[in-house]
Design an enzyme around this catalytic site. Structure first.
Site, mmCIF file in Angstrom:
data_model
loop_
_atom_site.group_PDB
_atom_site.id
_atom_site.type_symbol
_atom_site.label_atom_id
_atom_site.label_comp_id
_atom_site.label_asym_id
_atom_site.label_seq_id
_atom_site.Cartn_x
_atom_site.Cartn_y
_atom_site.Cartn_z
ATOM 1 N N HIS A 138 -13.753 -1.758 -2.569
ATOM 2 C CA HIS A 138 -12.651 -1.252 -1.489
ATOM 3 C C HIS A 138 -13.374 -1.421 -0.117
ATOM 4 O O HIS A 138 -13.250 -1.525 0.443
ATOM 5 C CB HIS A 138 -12.450 -0.065 -1.283
ATOM 6 N N TYR B 50 -1.625 5.801 -3.740
ATOM 7 C CA TYR B 50 -2.469 7.033 -4.189
ATOM 8 C C TYR B 50 -1.572 8.214 -4.886
ATOM 9 O O TYR B 50 -1.028 8.496 -4.507
ATOM 10 C CB TYR B 50 -2.378 6.976 -2.672
ATOM 11 N N LYS C 23 -7.775 0.254 -10.015
ATOM 12 C CA LYS C 23 -8.289 -0.683 -9.308
ATOM 13 C C LYS C 23 -9.823 0.479 -8.300
ATOM 14 O O LYS C 23 -9.654 1.544 -7.580
ATOM 15 C CB LYS C 23 -7.786 -0.716 -7.737
ATOM 16 N N THR D 34 -5.032 3.319 -7.425
ATOM 17 C CA THR D 34 -6.348 3.081 -6.463
ATOM 18 C C THR D 34 -7.394 4.190 -7.073
ATOM 19 O O THR D 34 -6.884 5.763 -6.310
ATOM 20 C CB THR D 34 -6.294 2.502 -5.228
ATOM 21 N N SER E 256 1.090 -0.950 0.169
ATOM 22 C CA SER E 256 -0.161 -0.136 0.272
ATOM 23 C C SER E 256 0.679 1.646 -0.066
ATOM 24 O O SER E 256 1.925 1.045 0.410
ATOM 25 C CB SER E 256 -0.607 -0.139 1.533
#
Ligand code: FNR
Length: 346
Positions: free
Chosen positions: A245, A130, A221, A156, A108
């Site tokens: 999510h 992100y 995503k 994402t 992540s």
């Protein structure tokens, strides 16, 4: 002495007992209302399997090829923020289990340990990006992931506004990110959503720009509208991760399984559709693959295992693999390719 865990449900129950209530709540909950979060799981109950005994499945296997990478099985570890919240070994502990079970690990952007420490375990790692406050900052993060050996990028897009209620402990933070610049000042006539947060969110032109910045496979995503899915593919993305999510962003969307069923027939068969949100067993994974998923990501159950350290997580991954193999054998499928279109019923 605590009874040994023999199922994912046992691991969930233990995690609930071991974690502090606010951390369990952060992990377990969806967005207020929790409709999508539970819908994701119920959706699997409406798909039924028709067993095919007597088939010859000797020599069967679960291998797949994805973006030129050969994977031993179709499970992947979904990106999950701040894994140090759940066990002192955090992301490195997850990566050790991933290595032991040959499971690709999607790191992540909000990892609580340096990306280089995670990839140093030798695990097969992808990176979840992100959007950062600017193209320059996003590019610096992307390059960091490339430099430590990530082999694919997952962008994402469904959570541009973070609404977590958890206050992080002082020793847990997103150590791979630069400090965020202060939000632009707004006056009383302006909106914090439109004039502050959303000025920092990525837009279609940023996706096209991102595509031009990396040679690695790029997956998006969190798209749930078919026109968006097609547009991402037209922009040159290599695959999609169908996901809501885990029901943590907007309540009231369809289950992720429903979106998969809508998308698969409308998109080119050459585009891999990965899937997450709601998978709790190997037979759930089988159903998602039967409905067109190329591989599946596991979210919350990863943390249920991690709470008991890398060994706990390795066991969770092994249980999922064993359940999938068992389901395949009973369904007469000797390979992942043979699952798609096999006997399932709505
Ligand atoms: C997430 N998820 C997530 N997704 C992402 O792209 N980046 C992130 O940092 C996080 N962080 C995160 C934290 C926690 C605590 C959870 C539970 C989830 C979403 C995750 O990748 C995945 O989409 C869902 O967890 C899948 O749903 P299930 O398997 O949990 O039902």
């Amino acid at each position: 002495m605590q009874a040994p865990c023999t199922s994912l449900a046992d691991y969930a129950e233990q995690a609930r007992k071991i974690l502090a209530p606010d951390i369990w709540q952060y992990l377990d909950s969806g967005t207020a209302g929790n409709r999508t979060r539970y819908q994701n799981e119920y959706a699997f109950d409406n798909i039924h399997l028709t067993p095919r005994p007597l088939a010859d499945v000797r020599g069967g296997h679960t291998r797949i090829d994805l973006f030129g990478q050969t994977l031993t099985h179709p499970f992947m570890i979904a990106p999950i923020a701040y894994q140090g919240l759940f066990h002192p070994m955090g992301e490195v502990g997850v990566a050790m289990a991933a290595l032991a079970q040959q499971t690709p690990y999607i790191m992540s952007s909000l990892a609580s340990q340096p990306l280089s420490d995670i990839t140093a375990t030798g695990a097969h790692c992808w990176f979840q990006l992100y959007w950062q406050s600017s193209r320059e900052a996003s590019l610096r993060l992307l390059r960091k992931a490339e430099q430590v050996g990530a082999t694919a990028i997952v962008f994402t897009v469904d959570a541009p506004i973070k609404q977590s209620s958890l206050t992080l402990p002082h020793d847990i933070s997103a150590v791979n990110l630069e400090p965020t610049p202060p939000l632009t000042k707004i006056d009383a006539t302006q909106s914090a959503v439109f004039d502050q947060w959303m000025t920092l969110a990525p837009r279609w032109e940023d996706l096209a720009w991102l595509r031009s910045q990396t040679q690695l496979p790029l997956l998006v995503k969190g798209l749930q509208h078919i026109e968006d899915a097609q547009r991402a593919i037209d922009t040159g993305c290599d695959g999609l991760i169908i996901s809501n999510h885990g029901g943590r962003v907007i309540d009231g969307t369809p289950s992720s399984l429903e979106v998969l069923q809508r998308f698969r027939p409308q998109l080119s068969p050459s585009i891999p559709l990965l899937f997450d949100s709601g998978i709790r067993s190997g037979s759930d994974a089988f159903k998602a693959i039967a409905l067109g998923a190329s591989a599946v990501l596991i979210g919350r159950p990863i943390i249920w295992g991690l709470v008991q350290g890398p060994l706990g997580l390795a066991h969770v991954l092994r249980l999922l693999r064993d359940e999938l193999e068992m389901t395949m054998a009973l369904m007469g499928c000797a390979s992942i390719a043979s699952i798609s279109g096999c006997a399932i019923r709505l």
